[in-house]
Design an enzyme around this catalytic site. Structure first.
Site, PDB file in Angstrom:
ATOM      1  N   HIS A 198     -12.882  33.518   4.842  1.00 46.72           N
ATOM      2  CA  HIS A 198     -12.508  34.925   4.965  1.00 46.72           C
ATOM      3  C   HIS A 198     -12.184  35.284   6.414  1.00 46.72           C
ATOM      4  CE1 HIS A 198     -12.409  39.050   3.439  1.00 46.72           C
ATOM      5  NE2 HIS A 198     -12.844  39.370   4.647  1.00 46.72           N
ATOM      6  N   GLU A 223      -9.531  31.202  -0.287  1.00 49.70           N
ATOM      7  CA  GLU A 223     -10.624  32.148  -0.444  1.00 49.70           C
ATOM      8  C   GLU A 223     -10.850  32.471  -1.928  1.00 49.70           C
ATOM      9  OE1 GLU A 223     -11.661  36.322   1.816  1.00 49.70           O
ATOM     10  OE2 GLU A 223      -9.829  36.141   0.658  1.00 49.70           O
ATOM     11  N   ASN A 252     -16.178   1.022  10.954  1.00 46.19           N
ATOM     12  CA  ASN A 252     -16.543  -0.370  10.867  1.00 46.19           C
ATOM     13  C   ASN A 252     -17.735  -0.580   9.942  1.00 46.19           C
ATOM     14  OD1 ASN A 252     -14.874  -1.887  12.600  1.00 46.19           O
ATOM     15  ND2 ASN A 252     -16.732  -3.044  13.133  1.00 46.19           N
TER      16      ASN A 252
END
Lengths: 162, 665
Positions: free
Chosen positions: B51, B73, B392
């Site tokens: 918002h 929203e 990794n």
């Protein structure tokens, strides 16, 4: 080039210095100051034309030997030798010159484009030539001089790393 | 065509600052939501962030950004109201739209369209919204308000709690009456604790076409449903048990919508925002003070040796006092630059989710010590190495799910990222419970790639073999993925960390997992260093790399394969002559020549030790690290420069690269 009218002749302020018996000019707005040769700390593995670094009021500033930069032969420092500190982005770079002559106002219409094969310095670094009475002042394109210097320095480093 | 926004640079700065904050919050919270889909407080904070973003975008009239945040929203609102379920696919769509928002944010700086397809991003979000029940949008329909009293009743009641929704068909000519009927019918069959629209609005004749209520009833859900179903023109009746969502934990935020868009609470009285560049200048000045203090102490001790009188005693008092103040000032300024490592770590849940989904592995990321504080410059510098280690760990460390199950390991792999402070250093560890690094495999791989002869590989100890992961071009991974496995990276991780005067260590056990441990200084701006001279120059060797110092005579030097070495205790130490390494000619000292003595500084890089031969030792000092300027950055072997109390410049040595340079020769 912008359109020029004879009615309003603009002027450029230029710091004039000598290097190997010739006069060169730098746009004054880029010049931060002129100093005598201080103690220079040599930096190993730097590009050949980088003389070293100096302490300029608490700031570390790299110094370029313009003679070496333009391959004009050795000269050695004397009482006239000066460093012109110029702005390069956010940083300062010092240029070693034989002597600083004067500050000139050069009318724009006295400036001609750089001729090929006339000067000792590669015309790629030139912005133009100012003809004043009996004198010729070679105007340097500072960005080109520094930019290619930087590229060369970096190019050399990466070639070494490879 | 360049974009134009009607904003001043100041407004852009404010917009960027707030927008970055909200986007970072979304990235982190949405990933968290996937695991904790019933966390009301989390949903609220996500909704608030979206918002706020919408408001910001509207304010600077970035319409495409506003459009996308609006769609986001609405979907979040449905999630918040439990009208939509959290699924990995939905999280994907939401995260994709957050990425699109980042690109749209950048448009403000680049002033060029980023190529984000807002229409299709909005469309994908809408698809979810529509999939959850065709209902009026959030803007028209205020949510159900659950007051604390209602919540108390829900928790205390022994009857079952239900959430009931019903929608009046759009064709109805008197929706208000239908809503009234639904409410009345439900009130007969159950105790309605709360409803939307609220009862008084229903009495007055509401404009809503959707009814939602929370009620207690001893009847079963089907009875409630059929009680409402008798009313004409009412569709989509849902009766669901109302449980976890309305029995929030003690600490969670109140469920009734807090004022949307409310700014996070900042204690204005005790905090001031300060520009990083300003802080950097303060830091530099403080550093200069520290250096000047050293110089002053030097003068004082020189004077004292020349014969003390009252003036020297007075000077001594002043310098001691000044030293104390400077130390405190220095510490305070340093502290002001410290930020919690959380500012970096909060990015990682998102990263880990993306990587693990792409590799189809299940990963639980545990983060410890987020509150550990570090200098901002260090935090910036360790981002990439840590990202690399995390990737990794997931890609190389953790086994594929099938293999884990076969080995009797939990299906979900664990990756732990932890930070803590220890003796003036920060330690960051990245560990996994995967397959570990197999020394035998490392040896084989190096031989297959022709990097080592079989004999040389055999001669390596296990820990030396494992250390080979830091060599360029080494990877034990069979197939190359787009994430890792090219064997580049680990060597860069080590180089980057060591450039910061830090170190990397590996602890690994086959079958159990691997831990990478990074040790870093708390700050990069000032480091303790040993000052030495060579060839007329002053050099600063970071103390973190210095092992010990010795006197070196020419007779101690032996030659092995044309290289100079000395025997130090039971160790053979290669000698490095700075002068020849740096091609310095005309050295004033004698140590430039092979075979000559001097001072020996034993330095270390990882497990490699070497002896630097120099002219003189000056002593230990705090030095402020400065860049050598644009023409000189990136010179191998130099980490920067520092201005000493005397005004001279000392060049700071980059020990890891000096050792690497020497090894190449």
């Amino acid at each position: 080039m912008a359109i020029e009218t004879k009615a309003q002749v603009s002027e450029e302020q230029v710091v004039v210095f000598s290097l190997a018996e010739e006069l060169y000019g730098l746009d004054i707005s880029r010049v931060q100051g002129i100093i005598k040769m201080p103690e220079v700390t040599r930096v190993p593995r730097a590009a050949e034309f980088v003389e070293g670094v100096i302490n300029l009021r608490g700031e570390i500033v790299p110094i370029i030997d313009l003679r070496k930069r333009f391959r004009l032969g050795e000269h050695g420092n004397d009482a006239d030798t000066r460093i012109i500190n110029v702005e390069m982005g956010d940083h300062l770079v010092g240029l070693i010159v034989d002597a600083v002559e004067e500050v000139l106002n050069i009318p724009s219409d006295a400036i001609e484009p750089p001729p090929e094969l006339v000067t000792t310095v590669d015309s790629a670094y030139l912005r133009g030539i100012a003809k004043l009475q009996e004198r010729l002042v070679i105007l340097l394109d500072l960005d080109r001089v520094l930019c290619t210097a930087e590229q060369q320095a970096i190019g050399r480093l990466s070639a070494e790393a490879a | 065509m360049p974009l134009t926004f009607d904003v001043s640079p100041d407004e852009i700065e404010a917009f960027m600052e707030d927008t970055n904050e909200q986007l970072a919050l979304l990235d982190q919270a949405i990933v968290e939501l996937e695991a904790h889909s019933d966390d009301e407080a989390l949903l609220q904070s996500i909704f608030r962030a979206a918002h706020t973003l919408k408001g910001n975008a509207g304010l600077i009239e970035h319409h495409r950004m506003a459009e996308l945040t609006h769609a986001l929203e609405s979907v979040l609102d449905r999630l918040r109201k439990r009208l939509l379920e959290v699924t990995p696919a939905l999280i994907d769509v939401i995260l994709a739209s957050v990425d699109a928002l980042k690109a749209l944010r950048d448009e403000l700086v680049t002033r060029e369209e980023s190529g984000v397809d807002v229409a299709s991003a909005v469309h994908r979000l809408h698809a979810y919204e529509e999939a959850s029940a065709a209902a009026p949008t959030a803007a028209e329909q205020p949510g159900l308000r659950i007051t604390p009293q209602v919540r108390a009743r829900l928790q205390a009641a022994d009857a079952a709690a239900y959430r009931i929704t019903a929608i009046v068909e759009p064709s109805s000519i008197a929706p208000a009456a239908r809503i009234y009927q639904v409410h009345a019918a439900l009130s007969e069959a159950a105790e309605v604790l709360a409803s939307a629209p609220p009862p008084d609005e229903i009495e007055m004749g509401t404009t809503a076409t959707r009814y939602e209520a929370v009620a207690l009833s001893t009847r079963d859900p089907e009875e409630l449903r059929s009680a409402i179903a008798t009313i004409p023109e009412v569709a989509d009746i849902q009766v669901a048990p109302q449980a976890a969502a309305l029995t929030p934990k003690q600490s969670s935020a109140p469920t009734e919508g807090p004022p949307a868009g409310a700014a996070p609470q900042i204690d204005l009285d005790t905090k001031v925002r300060i520009g990083i560049d300003q802080l950097d200048r303060l830091m530099n000045l403080t550093g200069e003070l520290v250096v000047s203090r050293t110089h002053l102490l030097q003068i004082e001790s020189d004077l004292a040796t020349r014969g003390g009188d009252q003036v020297v005693t007075d000077l001594n008092q002043v310098t001691v006092q000044l030293s104390r103040i400077i130390d405190q000032l220095h510490e305070e300024v340093m502290r002001a630059r410290m930020v919690p490592v959380a500012s970096l770590f909060t990015k990682f849940p998102r990263l880990v989710r993306d990587v693990s989904r792409r590799l189809d592995k299940k990963v639980n990321l545990i983060i410890d010590g987020q509150e550990t504080e570090l200098d901002r410059s260090v935090i910036e510098a360790i981002g990439d190495p840590v990202i690399h280690l995390l990737r990794n760990a997931i890609d190389h460390g953790l086994e594929p799910t099938a293999e884990r199950l076969r080995l009797g390991k939990p299906e979900t792999g664990t990756v732990r990222l932890a930070a803590h402070q220890q003796e003036g250093h920060i330690r960051i560890t990245v560990s996994d419970d995967g397959r570990g690094i197999d020394a035998a495999k490392m040896r084989r791989s190096a031989v297959e790639k022709g990097q080592l002869t079989p004999e040389a590989a055999e001669a390596l100890s296990d820990s030396e073999a494992i250390e080979m992961v830091f060599r360029p071009g080494v990877s034990t991974k069979q197939e190359v993925t787009d994430l890792s496995g090219r064997g580049v990276g680990m060597d860069i991780v080590r180089t980057n960390i060591e450039r910061l005067n830090g170190s990397v260590e590996i602890h690994t056990e086959v079958g159990l997992g691997t831990t990478f441990e990074l040790t870093l200084p708390l700050t990069l701006a000032i480091i303790p260093a040993m000052l030495v001279t060579t060839g007329g120059n002053v050099y600063a060797v970071p103390l973190s790399s210095v092992v010990e110092v010795h006197q070196l005579t020419g007779r101690q030097i032996q030659t092995v394969d044309g290289s100079e070495v000395i025997r130090l205790r039971d160790q053979v130490l290669p000698l490095l002559r700075l002068c020849s390494l740096f091609h310095i000619t005309g050295s004033s000292g004698s140590n430039g020549h092979r075979g000559s003595g001097g001072r020996l500084v034993v330095v270390r890089w990882g497990r490699i030790e070497a002896g630097l031969v120099v002219d003189e030792l000056i002593g230990n000092q705090q030095v402020v690290i400065k860049s050598l300027g644009p023409l000189l950055t990136g010179i191998r072997g130099l980490a920067g420069g520092s201005i000493l109390g005397s005004g001279r410049i000392a060049l700071i040595l980059d020990v890891p690269n000096i050792i690497k340079l020497a090894m190449k020769r």
